[in-house]
Design an enzyme around this catalytic site. Structure first.
Site, PDB file in Angstrom:
ATOM      1  N   LYS A 129     -26.004  55.130 103.937  1.00 23.77           N
ATOM      2  CA  LYS A 129     -25.443  56.422 103.522  1.00 23.77           C
ATOM      3  C   LYS A 129     -24.492  56.231 102.344  1.00 23.77           C
ATOM      4  O   LYS A 129     -23.615  55.361 102.377  1.00 23.77           O
ATOM      5  CB  LYS A 129     -24.702  57.036 104.711  1.00 23.77           C
ATOM      6  N   GLU A 188     -28.879  60.996 112.669  1.00 22.24           N
ATOM      7  CA  GLU A 188     -27.811  60.081 112.256  1.00 22.24           C
ATOM      8  C   GLU A 188     -27.143  59.467 113.495  1.00 22.24           C
ATOM      9  O   GLU A 188     -26.792  60.174 114.449  1.00 22.24           O
ATOM     10  CB  GLU A 188     -26.782  60.898 111.468  1.00 22.24           C
ATOM     11  N   GLY A 243      -9.322  79.142 137.342  1.00 20.60           N
ATOM     12  CA  GLY A 243      -8.546  80.258 137.850  1.00 20.60           C
ATOM     13  C   GLY A 243      -9.117  81.562 137.313  1.00 20.60           C
ATOM     14  O   GLY A 243      -9.290  81.707 136.103  1.00 20.60           O
ATOM     15  N   LYS A 252       2.919  71.997 121.882  1.00 23.07           N
ATOM     16  CA  LYS A 252       2.129  72.424 123.044  1.00 23.07           C
ATOM     17  C   LYS A 252       0.657  72.096 122.850  1.00 23.07           C
ATOM     18  O   LYS A 252      -0.008  71.598 123.747  1.00 23.07           O
ATOM     19  CB  LYS A 252       2.223  73.947 123.217  1.00 23.07           C
ATOM     20  N   CYS A 298     -27.314  62.730 106.257  1.00 23.39           N
ATOM     21  CA  CYS A 298     -26.348  63.842 106.374  1.00 23.39           C
ATOM     22  C   CYS A 298     -25.657  64.194 105.056  1.00 23.39           C
ATOM     23  O   CYS A 298     -26.263  64.771 104.173  1.00 23.39           O
ATOM     24  CB  CYS A 298     -25.334  63.527 107.474  1.00 23.39           C
ATOM     25  N   ASN A 309       7.097  80.721 133.634  1.00 20.46           N
ATOM     26  CA  ASN A 309       6.384  79.458 133.498  1.00 20.46           C
ATOM     27  C   ASN A 309       6.166  78.786 134.851  1.00 20.46           C
ATOM     28  O   ASN A 309       5.129  78.139 135.070  1.00 20.46           O
ATOM     29  CB  ASN A 309       7.163  78.508 132.574  1.00 20.46           C
TER      30      ASN A 309
END
Lengths: 571, 571
Positions: free
Chosen positions: A107, A41, A318, A542, A143, A401
């Protein structure tokens, strides 16, 4: 009849590159004497192209690529997914034969839930369609068409299709491939047709496409299967006569066939130069990965594709010595090789000797570069600068923080200076409840495990260790109690419920949209339920600013779970 | 007939609060002798509730609130927007009368483009519907139903509705209110019906709803109008007999009426205690704001609502002395009052005396607290820490970004310590081309002017100065050439095309989905076009991590413009 299923990994927007990939596999399919070759697709544009689909010139460029591909379709029928611009825009499959686009299937069933927005872009197609290839009636679907029981697939079978093709771009989540295979096998059995399912593979932003193309016969036996998470050209011979013969015995569909058959579009009849001599049905059948190995493979592919498709050569992360950054380092090395991964340890006065040592051992075992940038002095610098403004106030989350943000700044400085992509290491449990620092540990370009709950993180590290007799992971990383190490003797469980409880609440609240009462009825502690719901809700701001990362669960944050930031519902 | 249009500002998810607001206005409408009172689309839940709509218990709570409201509907008909859970989920209008929900109309046309995702949540309603109130046939529609010419509105009018109600939640963009009013006025004229349009008002995340409810008669005269950007209860008497009489003269619709009328649902007949004595038609008619004043008002309301609905008492922002932070400070003060705004100046060795002085004068004139936190020392601290790793490399963007990130850290530290929301100050032109530092100047909770192109920023500051004879803005802020001040003598135009050119390219590329050739055909320099397209494309990863901000243009970044991050299309 011989089929070729080209399980390709296109790049979104790279029309020229995707075209080249399609043409290369078309040539290979022809060499293999295939009569039909399938491409996924929207193979021409990559999936999902999102609002690129609102540009007329983008649609025109995609069409031009399909026309060039069609010119190559000599002696073979190629079915190629592309976005068609006509009276409206359609998610379409071009049927290419005799050097031209001969027909286009549109489709019918457009998904518009979860991560999907297809009704934003496309008009529905009118219904089922059939082409005849070397005298065999072949049904076309794209699909979602095959996920909805009923038309167009059933219509096409009722109208005489012995073989139904499905081209897909079906995003991965843990365990979905097996369910998809079982579902399509049932469709084949119900319609007494052979079904060939050709899927996209590769990572695109937050989505991974797992591949896992296959061919299933009318008795629901999988007779060929591509490997998961890799490009492949699957060659499979199918026995359409057997599917036809079965319909003489099993006549349940006869009454429906009379009514439906005339509605199905007949899009043309083509002959090929492919193998028509009777070969035994089937092709190679790849094994499926186990549950955790499958998730791990998805993370590796998703990371590799995000990094390389974005044009990065190198990543940096990190490394704290904790379980999360360990997993991300493992994935990064498996995705890119150790020479393309730099780790940074950024100890503070609160970092334990144990985690610092573990980080070093791990980096050494993985063979990656390890930089050390201690953050004690910058911490002090901020304390002094803010001393007057903060006078008379106790240290609190602010100072924690700041530590995380100094680390974020350092990683970003390395990224800026050397052109490296920063991988972040937060897991889904943390991200859910906001147990992370915005612009701190969440700062970076790609959040590899952001959709992995903490318990899954442990399982994946163990899974990776199990597969490798020389496991690079020190045991202490797996056995130590989780801690953010932002104040003395801190432990995650001081601030959060145990992960067994937390992950169970999150599963219900985030993935299943359950409410407080339903979660408590599951036996989860009311106090924890209330707290976690509140934390999840207030942390939405956040999450909106976090980097993208790979969806592996049934509901990832982001395009999969769309909730307001300002939201007073509370549950 | 007397109508009341309750232009309310609900909060998403605050079902109890929204219910209270509805009941209060229902009582006021009854006191005003209204026969019908309208409440906006999804007034019970706020709009858009997004995936809260996937929770069964949320839908049940909304229904319970509607039932309680209905109990208050005595002697008046109340039409209240809510999400209905039935065989499927619907965006619905409850018709409440005689103390109960008497009928439910289901929205037919569900928008799924731009910022809208309604097909993700709702099933379409079956078609038009009419209720009879004190003998008058009244048609029902919800928002998008009236934007699509044709049914259900036309069907309802053909079936005899002299009055058509529309309850809406229509997000603001500059100039949309006027176009909407003209469009609806035309609908009223075309169908020879009075149309009452009752709109939501208020900010929700990135959207502002501008209110601007009104009543338009069958001759397309606006006979009553609520103010923009404020709650209101608009009382209006309408002459439905005149609309009916006009149909005896203008009989163009007669042939269609015979066919359509039987298809429209008749949902019941109610009598009220409201004013039935003939009052002159009309109500108060608020003036509309001028173009720039309107945008400014949208930014003020959007900011106030984001801050207060999120539960914040106070905001903080970095005040550089440049035009962007000046505008944000003005908006913050107008939204919240000076005592709830703290500004921070964070000079570096590259900050000019001019901008530093301007920041101080502005803060003083605005009456806001100003903190000063010079960043020279932390800059040096990072330089030393990274000295070894960066040995042999020249200063570059890395060091510039570190300055911005130190400032971001400081603002976030103030936010963490004092519970203040950080307002960021980036404009749309910068955000488009990535001329900002991730986790630096883009760090914060709300990006007030993120959808305002730079030229608009200037216009808005001038507009604010014009309205205020005691303008707090020093002239030098408006006249100085824009600079990020991150290296000596830096000016924006060193790195970017002049804003006249940049904003014109962005208008075409971002808002209109044009390609390179089309932009060049508009007379824009090819070199600038190529450069800007490339910058916009490669900055998508940054924008994804930026805070939410207020949509004011026809296409804002975010839910309005959904493009892939990994995207090789290039145009």
């Amino acid at each position: 009849m011989r089929l070729a299923l080209a399980q390709l990994n296109p790049t979104v927007g790279d029309i020229a590159g995707n075209e080249a990939k399609v043409r290369e596999h078309l040539a290979r399919a022809r060499e293999a004497d295939a009569q039909i070759v399938l491409f996924p697709e929207l193979a021409i544009t990559g999936y999902p192209p999102e609002d690129l689909l609102l540009k007329e010139h983008f649609l025109a460029d995609a069409r031009a690529a399909v026309e060039r591909i069609a010119a190559d379709a000599q002696g073979i029928v190629a079915v190629v997914g592309f976005p068609e611009r006509a009276d409206d825009a359609y998610n379409a499959a071009a049927v290419c034969a005799d050097g031209a686009v001969q027909a286009i299937y549109r489709k019918v069933n457009l998904p518009n839930y979860g991560v999907f927005d297809e009704l934003r872009y496309f008009q529905r197609g009118p219904g089922g369609a059939i082409v005849e290839v070397d005298g065999v009636k072949v049904g076309l679907t794209v699909c979602e068409d095959i996920w909805v029981p009923g038309p167009p697939l059933t219509d096409e079978a009722l109208a005489g299709a012995r073989l139904v093709l499905n081209i897909s771009a079906s995003p991965y989540q843990a365990g979905k491939g097996r369910l998809r295979e079982q579902m399509i096998a049932q469709r084949a059995r119900d319609s007494l047709a052979v079904v060939a399912f050709c899927a996209l593979v590769g990572g695109q932003d937050e989505l991974v496409f797992d591949g896992h193309s296959f061919v299933v016969d009318h008795e629901r036996d999988v007779i060929a299967r591509s490997p998961q998470f890799a490009e492949d050209l699957l060659i499979c011979d199918v026995d359409v006569a057997a599917a036809g013969a079965a319909r003489l015995r099993d006549t349940r569909a006869r009454p429906a066939a009379r009514e439906v058959a005339p509605e199905v579009a007949q899009l043309g009849s083509f002959t090929t130069a492919g193998a028509s001599d009777a070969a035994a049905p089937g092709g190679s059948v790849a094994d499926l990965l186990d549950e955790d190995a499958e998730v791990y493979a998805a993370l590796v592919l998703g990371t590799r594709d995000y990094v390389t498709k974005s044009g990065f050569e190198h990543v940096v992360l990190g490394l704290s010595g904790g379980i999360d950054s360990t997993l991300v380092a493992l994935i990064a090395v498996d995705a890119l090789g150790p020479e393309r991964v730099t780790c940074v340890t950024m100890p503070s006065p609160y970092s334990s000797q144990g985690t610092r040592d573990d980080a070093k051992v791990l980096a050494q075992n993985l063979g990656v570069e390890l930089l050390e940038l201690p953050i004690g002095e910058p911490m002090q610098g901020y304390d002094e600068l803010l001393g007057e403004v903060f006078a008379g106030r106790e240290p609190d989350i602010t100072e924690e923080n700041l530590q995380a943000r100094i680390r974020g700044n350092l990683l970003m400085a390395l990224s800026n200076k050397f052109g490296w992509l920063v991988l972040t290491t937060g897991n889904k449990s943390e991200m859910s409840v906001g147990y992370s620092t915005l612009y701190g540990d969440s700062a970076g370009g790609f959040a590899v495990i952001k959709d992995c709950p903490k318990l899954l993180v442990y399982r994946l590290v163990r899974e990776r260790a199990r597969r490798d007799p020389q496991s690079p992971v020190p045991d202490s990383i797996i056995t130590r109690a989780p801690s953010a190490e932002l104040r003395p003797d801190q432990r995650d469980e001081d601030s959060l419920p145990p992960y067994e409880v937390l992950d169970a609440i999150l599963q219900g609240y985030v993935e299943e949209d359950l409410g407080r009462e339903q979660l408590i009825a599951r036996g989860l502690p009311a106090e924890d339920v209330d707290r976690v719901i509140r934390l999840v809700d207030i942390s939405e701001y956040k999450r909106r600013q976090n980097p993208p990362g790979i969806k592996v669960t049934s509901k990832a944050f982001g395009r999969d779970r769309r909730v307001p930031i300002v939201n007073r519902y509370g549950g």
